[in-house]
Motif scaffolding. Sequence first.
Motif, mmCIF file in Angstrom:
data_model
loop_
_atom_site.group_PDB
_atom_site.id
_atom_site.type_symbol
_atom_site.label_atom_id
_atom_site.label_comp_id
_atom_site.label_asym_id
_atom_site.label_seq_id
_atom_site.Cartn_x
_atom_site.Cartn_y
_atom_site.Cartn_z
ATOM 1 N N PHE A 4 1.243 -1.453 0.504
ATOM 2 C CA PHE A 4 0.478 -0.463 -0.279
ATOM 3 C C PHE A 4 0.887 1.379 0.433
ATOM 4 N N ASN A 5 2.062 0.929 0.366
ATOM 5 C CA ASN A 5 3.495 2.228 0.813
ATOM 6 C C ASN A 5 3.168 2.784 -1.063
ATOM 7 N N TRP A 6 4.496 1.466 -1.374
ATOM 8 C CA TRP A 6 4.518 1.750 -2.982
ATOM 9 C C TRP A 6 3.871 1.758 -3.889
ATOM 10 N N TRP A 7 2.341 1.422 -3.728
ATOM 11 C CA TRP A 7 0.657 1.771 -4.616
ATOM 12 C C TRP A 7 1.092 2.634 -3.851
ATOM 13 N N SER A 8 0.647 3.798 -3.159
ATOM 14 C CA SER A 8 0.643 5.384 -3.238
ATOM 15 C C SER A 8 2.051 6.118 -3.532
ATOM 16 N N CYS A 9 2.895 5.771 -3.656
ATOM 17 C CA CYS A 9 4.286 6.301 -4.443
ATOM 18 C C CYS A 9 3.884 6.157 -5.535
ATOM 19 N N ALA A 10 3.597 5.200 -6.451
ATOM 20 C CA ALA A 10 2.796 4.936 -7.882
ATOM 21 C C ALA A 10 2.049 6.259 -8.620
ATOM 22 N N LEU A 11 1.211 5.911 -7.183
ATOM 23 C CA LEU A 11 0.040 6.474 -7.677
ATOM 24 C C LEU A 11 0.564 8.842 -7.491
ATOM 25 N N CYS A 12 1.143 8.729 -7.018
ATOM 26 C CA CYS A 12 1.666 9.964 -6.724
ATOM 27 C C CYS A 12 2.448 10.574 -7.605
ATOM 28 N N SER A 13 3.682 9.573 -8.790
ATOM 29 C CA SER A 13 4.290 9.596 -9.395
ATOM 30 C C SER A 13 3.336 9.955 -10.927
ATOM 31 N N GLY A 14 2.326 9.288 -10.778
ATOM 32 C CA GLY A 14 1.309 9.551 -12.448
ATOM 33 C C GLY A 14 0.675 11.024 -11.882
ATOM 34 N N LEU A 15 0.295 11.392 -10.220
ATOM 35 C CA LEU A 15 -0.047 12.379 -9.926
ATOM 36 C C LEU A 15 1.084 13.607 -10.536
ATOM 37 N N ILE A 16 2.380 12.972 -10.654
ATOM 38 C CA ILE A 16 3.043 14.604 -10.685
ATOM 39 C C ILE A 16 3.541 15.119 -12.149
ATOM 40 N N LEU A 17 3.540 14.086 -13.083
ATOM 41 C CA LEU A 17 3.348 14.315 -14.144
ATOM 42 C C LEU A 17 1.806 14.847 -14.970
ATOM 43 N N GLY A 18 1.383 14.179 -14.357
ATOM 44 C CA GLY A 18 -0.176 15.116 -14.840
ATOM 45 C C GLY A 18 -0.363 16.322 -14.134
ATOM 46 N N VAL A 19 0.066 16.975 -13.061
ATOM 47 C CA VAL A 19 0.038 18.512 -12.773
ATOM 48 C C VAL A 19 1.359 18.772 -13.377
ATOM 49 N N THR A 20 2.072 18.825 -13.809
ATOM 50 C CA THR A 20 3.317 19.307 -14.292
ATOM 51 C C THR A 20 3.282 19.218 -15.706
ATOM 52 N N LEU A 21 3.746 18.405 -16.435
ATOM 53 C CA LEU A 21 3.440 17.807 -18.309
ATOM 54 C C LEU A 21 3.101 18.267 -18.261
ATOM 55 N N ILE A 22 0.980 17.856 -18.223
ATOM 56 C CA ILE A 22 -0.085 17.721 -19.121
ATOM 57 C C ILE A 22 -0.615 19.187 -18.344
ATOM 58 N N VAL A 23 -0.712 19.484 -17.477
ATOM 59 C CA VAL A 23 -1.058 20.769 -17.018
ATOM 60 C C VAL A 23 -0.597 21.818 -18.098
ATOM 61 N N TYR A 24 0.679 21.988 -18.332
ATOM 62 C CA TYR A 24 1.611 22.926 -18.885
ATOM 63 C C TYR A 24 1.790 22.596 -20.163
ATOM 64 N N ILE A 25 0.474 22.137 -21.049
ATOM 65 C CA ILE A 25 0.366 21.170 -21.904
ATOM 66 C C ILE A 25 -0.686 21.951 -22.319
ATOM 67 N N GLN A 26 -1.747 21.743 -21.424
ATOM 68 C CA GLN A 26 -3.253 22.591 -21.012
ATOM 69 C C GLN A 26 -3.036 23.882 -21.333
ATOM 70 N N ASP A 27 -2.269 24.153 -20.265
ATOM 71 C CA ASP A 27 -2.322 26.244 -20.544
ATOM 72 C C ASP A 27 -1.085 26.278 -21.287
ATOM 73 N N ASN A 28 0.091 26.111 -22.379
ATOM 74 C CA ASN A 28 0.255 26.992 -23.214
ATOM 75 C C ASN A 28 0.719 26.078 -24.933
ATOM 76 N N ILE A 29 0.102 25.191 -25.002
ATOM 77 C CA ILE A 29 -0.727 24.486 -25.883
ATOM 78 C C ILE A 29 -2.403 24.335 -26.224
ATOM 79 N N ASN A 30 -2.956 23.301 -25.811
ATOM 80 C CA ASN A 30 -4.505 23.662 -25.296
ATOM 81 C C ASN A 30 -4.586 22.212 -24.694
ATOM 82 N N TRP A 31 -6.033 22.234 -24.153
ATOM 83 C CA TRP A 31 -6.682 21.160 -23.959
ATOM 84 C C TRP A 31 -6.993 19.914 -24.300
ATOM 85 N N GLY A 32 -7.273 19.865 -25.767
ATOM 86 C CA GLY A 32 -7.031 18.625 -26.427
ATOM 87 C C GLY A 32 -5.791 17.730 -27.150
#
Length: 588
Positions: free
Chosen positions: A190-218
């Motif tokens: 459960f600890n390492w499961w949560s680490c994987a979850l957070c890794s997805g979260l980090i990529l989602g709110v950095t690279l993906i959010v940057y794309i949403q802001d600077n390219i487009n949501w699509g």
Amino acid sequence: MKTKADHCADEMKWVHDSSVDHKGRVPLRASTGSWKASLFIIAIEFSERLSYFGIATSLVLYLTKVMHQDLKTAARNVNYWSGVTTLMPLLGGFIADAYVGRYSTVFASSIVYIMGLVLLTLSWFLPSLKPCDHANICTEPRRIHEVVFFLAIYLISIGTGGHKPSLESFGADQFDEDHVEERRQKMSFFNWWSCALCSGLILGVTLIVYIQDNINWGVADIIFTGVMAFSLLIFILGRPFYRYRIPTGSPLTPMLQVLVAAISKRKLPYPSNPALLYEVPKSQCSNGRFLNHTKKLKFLDKAAIIENDGNSAEKKSPWNLATVTKVEEMKLIINMIPIWVFTIPFGICVAQTSTFFIKQGTTMNRNIGKGFEIPPASIFTVAAFGMIISVIIYDKILVPLLRKLTENERGINILQRIGFGMLFSISTMIVAALIEKKRLQAIERDPLKGSLSMSVFWLAPQFLIIGFGDGFTLVGLQEYFYDQVPDSMRSLGIAFYLSVIGAANFLSSMLITIVDHITEKNGKSWFGKDLNSSRLDNFYWLLAAITTVNLFLFVFFARRYSYKTVQKIAVADCYEGKSDFGGVETKV
């Protein structure tokens, strides 16, 4: 001729925990389960969390920027969607446990999830579904776009409803609780499961959010769809390595049978010795797990009283006579209710991170250097790093140390871990209130520049602290609800954990509405048209007070909580003396 030691060695090669391999046979330990299977499962969790958090953390911005909703309406819609997304697993978990099985539920719900992502992508690119007719900017979106957009995100909610509880419990099922090494691996899972979850979260709110802001949501939606489809393929490839649990029918029926039997025999006297209560003979159960009798909720024990009416106990209807194990399973669920209720205020604090915390970031200086501006939702990565740090410290430092001090295999019990994390939620709200007050003072001093004089990193402490709290409380809740529910309800157990967050999102919306109504009647609402005309600092102080009172109530009930105690049935005596619990009776 084989000796007993040789026979035991042969038995230990196989997994005798009622699971089967992909061909329906008893699983071979060396080629199935454990981390070799869990890695396939964690891969799809990473991609699902990437998609979910990429949408969830930016949803309030999409609703205010593209949909042109005001702050109150946008926050309410985010909370409603988050609430549905975290309550749907109750239905998905029930279907997985009772009828379909966890693997099949994950597969089917992933297809629904991908359908939602495809529809979300089409709502941005397809000309007839785009937000605006011709220009990129319009005062309000077309109605068809709103309908398709909300249909898409609620399809994702339905997909999450089957995906989330089934996948996590399926991952935990890969570890045999009767095997010492695998049982300890399961505690770390459960600890390492949560680490994987957070890794997805980090990529989602950095690279993906940057794309949403600077390219487009699509473009971001296309990435979500591709990654999710690829990870589903990886999940399917792991099929030969998994251990499967066969659905046993509705887990709610035995509980209803206990209740009916207890009521029908309510006038019978209690037996002088609890050993006289009915239980299936152990000789008739090769792989079962028996629960020990407890003294709480004695009224339910009457369901296991054997009546002398001439019929043998084995021939009696389960609606008239229940086993001690079934009675204790009913007690487990009832005992969980106070714990579930008193963890909701923690969830309300967590709900603020994806709404008001993110919206605060939009009003502050997000520039790094000369040309780079941090997307508002990317500040959420601080919470994810906080969670990863706390999980690693807990798993690698605190647990080994506390095992030596307390002689408890977990280090500290699960409810102590959950309660400790609640202290961080109180600290988060206090820090958030102080920083918001400072932001409002900056606006008073310089109305033109406003809070742009403050760096967005002023919000880092509140995100970091709530991340620490998540590492203790949220991970602890996952383990608690998986371990303490009856064995036939493991997916529902994870759904109970998710329902804490879902209920918290709904209650957060209700609390905002109530506070808005009361404060508006008494002068000025704490929730204005925008943040600068609001008083979020007062709302944060209110949450700090609520969570402080709640912590005392949680401790009161946690100190009186009885953990599940299990008697394991050894296979050919091969497990006898090999458990570090000190015998065949274990406290989970």
